[in-house]
Scaffold this motif. Sequence first.
Motif, PDB file in Angstrom:
ATOM      1  N   HIS A 235      43.697  36.664 -24.903  1.00 55.30           N
ATOM      2  CA  HIS A 235      43.366  37.353 -26.153  1.00 55.30           C
ATOM      3  C   HIS A 235      43.755  38.826 -26.067  1.00 55.30           C
ATOM      4  CE1 HIS A 235      40.719  39.162 -29.266  1.00 55.30           C
ATOM      5  NE2 HIS A 235      41.107  38.077 -29.930  1.00 55.30           N
ATOM      6  N   PRO A 236      44.556  39.316 -27.025  1.00 56.38           N
ATOM      7  CA  PRO A 236      45.020  40.704 -26.992  1.00 56.38           C
ATOM      8  C   PRO A 236      43.892  41.739 -26.985  1.00 56.38           C
ATOM      9  CG  PRO A 236      46.231  39.463 -28.644  1.00 56.38           C
ATOM     10  CD  PRO A 236      45.132  38.579 -28.145  1.00 56.38           C
ATOM     11  N   GLY A 237      42.761  41.411 -27.571  1.00 55.49           N
ATOM     12  CA  GLY A 237      41.631  42.335 -27.614  1.00 55.49           C
ATOM     13  C   GLY A 237      40.723  42.231 -26.402  1.00 55.49           C
ATOM     14  N   GLY A 238      41.066  41.360 -25.474  1.00 57.81           N
ATOM     15  CA  GLY A 238      40.257  41.163 -24.272  1.00 57.81           C
ATOM     16  C   GLY A 238      39.266  40.030 -24.451  1.00 57.81           C
ATOM     17  N   GLU A 239      38.871  39.447 -23.338  1.00 56.44           N
ATOM     18  CA  GLU A 239      37.965  38.301 -23.404  1.00 56.44           C
ATOM     19  C   GLU A 239      36.564  38.684 -23.868  1.00 56.44           C
ATOM     20  OE1 GLU A 239      36.137  37.227 -19.141  1.00 56.44           O
ATOM     21  OE2 GLU A 239      38.321  37.098 -19.180  1.00 56.44           O
ATOM     22  N   GLU A 240      36.186  39.955 -23.674  1.00 61.18           N
ATOM     23  CA  GLU A 240      34.853  40.398 -24.082  1.00 61.18           C
ATOM     24  C   GLU A 240      34.635  40.208 -25.580  1.00 61.18           C
ATOM     25  OE1 GLU A 240      37.055  42.629 -22.579  1.00 61.18           O
ATOM     26  OE2 GLU A 240      36.364  42.216 -20.550  1.00 61.18           O
ATOM     27  N   VAL A 241      35.695  40.440 -26.353  1.00 61.24           N
ATOM     28  CA  VAL A 241      35.607  40.312 -27.808  1.00 61.24           C
ATOM     29  C   VAL A 241      35.249  38.881 -28.193  1.00 61.24           C
ATOM     30  CG1 VAL A 241      36.913  40.506 -29.959  1.00 61.24           C
ATOM     31  CG2 VAL A 241      37.270  42.166 -28.139  1.00 61.24           C
TER      32      VAL A 241
ATOM     33  N   PHE B 292      36.221  37.661 -37.460  1.00 58.08           N
ATOM     34  CA  PHE B 292      37.628  37.253 -37.457  1.00 58.08           C
ATOM     35  C   PHE B 292      38.370  37.862 -38.648  1.00 58.08           C
ATOM     36  CE2 PHE B 292      41.066  34.300 -38.540  1.00 58.08           C
ATOM     37  CZ  PHE B 292      41.722  34.177 -37.321  1.00 58.08           C
ATOM     38  N   GLU B 293      37.750  37.824 -39.808  1.00 59.88           N
ATOM     39  CA  GLU B 293      38.388  38.361 -41.010  1.00 59.88           C
ATOM     40  C   GLU B 293      38.402  39.884 -41.031  1.00 59.88           C
ATOM     41  OE1 GLU B 293      40.231  36.693 -42.816  1.00 59.88           O
ATOM     42  OE2 GLU B 293      39.576  34.705 -42.228  1.00 59.88           O
ATOM     43  N   ASP B 294      37.357  40.522 -40.506  1.00 62.78           N
ATOM     44  CA  ASP B 294      37.292  41.984 -40.479  1.00 62.78           C
ATOM     45  C   ASP B 294      38.434  42.595 -39.675  1.00 62.78           C
ATOM     46  OD1 ASP B 294      35.079  42.011 -42.086  1.00 62.78           O
ATOM     47  OD2 ASP B 294      33.644  42.430 -40.478  1.00 62.78           O
ATOM     48  N   VAL B 295      38.847  41.905 -38.620  1.00 65.00           N
ATOM     49  CA  VAL B 295      39.922  42.413 -37.772  1.00 65.00           C
ATOM     50  C   VAL B 295      41.272  42.319 -38.489  1.00 65.00           C
ATOM     51  CG1 VAL B 295      41.181  41.972 -35.625  1.00 65.00           C
ATOM     52  CG2 VAL B 295      38.701  41.924 -35.642  1.00 65.00           C
ATOM     53  N   GLY B 296      41.399  41.379 -39.396  1.00 63.97           N
ATOM     54  CA  GLY B 296      42.659  41.220 -40.122  1.00 63.97           C
ATOM     55  C   GLY B 296      43.719  40.531 -39.285  1.00 63.97           C
ATOM     56  N   HIS B 297      43.388  39.381 -38.752  1.00 62.35           N
ATOM     57  CA  HIS B 297      44.327  38.644 -37.905  1.00 62.35           C
ATOM     58  C   HIS B 297      45.596  38.252 -38.663  1.00 62.35           C
ATOM     59  CE1 HIS B 297      40.824  38.189 -35.235  1.00 62.35           C
ATOM     60  NE2 HIS B 297      41.726  38.079 -34.301  1.00 62.35           N
ATOM     61  N   SER B 298      46.687  38.200 -37.934  1.00 62.71           N
ATOM     62  CA  SER B 298      47.989  37.864 -38.502  1.00 62.71           C
ATOM     63  C   SER B 298      48.072  36.376 -38.839  1.00 62.71           C
ATOM     64  CB  SER B 298      49.096  38.198 -37.497  1.00 62.71           C
ATOM     65  OG  SER B 298      48.990  37.347 -36.367  1.00 62.71           O
ATOM     66  N   THR B 299      49.129  36.026 -39.535  1.00 62.36           N
ATOM     67  CA  THR B 299      49.389  34.624 -39.858  1.00 62.36           C
ATOM     68  C   THR B 299      49.604  33.830 -38.572  1.00 62.36           C
ATOM     69  OG1 THR B 299      50.430  35.346 -41.907  1.00 62.36           O
ATOM     70  CG2 THR B 299      50.864  33.090 -41.225  1.00 62.36           C
ATOM     71  N   ASP B 300      50.269  34.447 -37.599  1.00 61.20           N
ATOM     72  CA  ASP B 300      50.492  33.773 -36.310  1.00 61.20           C
ATOM     73  C   ASP B 300      49.170  33.467 -35.612  1.00 61.20           C
ATOM     74  OD1 ASP B 300      53.220  33.860 -36.661  1.00 61.20           O
ATOM     75  OD2 ASP B 300      53.485  35.690 -35.471  1.00 61.20           O
ATOM     76  N   ALA B 301      48.237  34.414 -35.660  1.00 60.35           N
ATOM     77  CA  ALA B 301      46.926  34.195 -35.039  1.00 60.35           C
ATOM     78  C   ALA B 301      46.201  33.043 -35.717  1.00 60.35           C
ATOM     79  CB  ALA B 301      46.092  35.470 -35.112  1.00 60.35           C
ATOM     80  N   ARG B 302      46.320  32.974 -37.046  1.00 55.24           N
ATOM     81  CA  ARG B 302      45.684  31.882 -37.788  1.00 55.24           C
ATOM     82  C   ARG B 302      46.310  30.536 -37.428  1.00 55.24           C
ATOM     83  NH1 ARG B 302      42.506  34.314 -41.606  1.00 55.24           N
ATOM     84  NH2 ARG B 302      42.978  36.508 -41.916  1.00 55.24           N
ATOM     85  N   GLU B 303      47.624  30.530 -37.204  1.00 54.21           N
ATOM     86  CA  GLU B 303      48.308  29.300 -36.802  1.00 54.21           C
ATOM     87  C   GLU B 303      47.875  28.882 -35.390  1.00 54.21           C
ATOM     88  OE1 GLU B 303      50.540  27.070 -38.260  1.00 54.21           O
ATOM     89  OE2 GLU B 303      49.851  28.091 -40.078  1.00 54.21           O
TER      90      GLU B 303
END
Length: 138
Positions: free
Chosen positions: A54-60, A73-84
């Motif tokens: 995970h790019p934000g680290g496992e702690e997240v 999950f939505e607050d961070v604004g994940h990319s389409t790739d992350a959603r896939e």
Amino acid sequence: MEGGKRTEAGGCAEEERAGPVFTLEEVGKRNSNREAWLVIHGRVYDVTRFLEEHPGGEEVLLEQAGRDATESFEDVGHSTDAREMLKQYYVGEIHPDDRKKGGSKVSYCFWSTWLIPIFGALVIGLMYRYYILDGRSS
């Protein structure tokens, strides 16, 4: 629901999955680095294998493990790739009794995510052309 597809807000079709059903209590027991499950939009994901990547680290992820992480999950604004990527960690659905009342049923797809910014950029471009470039020729 026809042909194995369901259409949600925004007109995007999303593949329907008929996986096992878990309660929030069952998901709540899986909140360690040995077994980390999250609930996002009513779906249960086992993100244990993804903790170190995970790019934000496992702690997240561990902070949200064992509970509904939709808002985070939505607050961070994940990319389409992350959603896939979520699809490969899918293990089941959350029990209907444990879903939040009035929870969001928003479909996050290209058209609803990018249509407004693209339209805005187009309007600004046309305004620039009209006011700046046409103003020089006068």
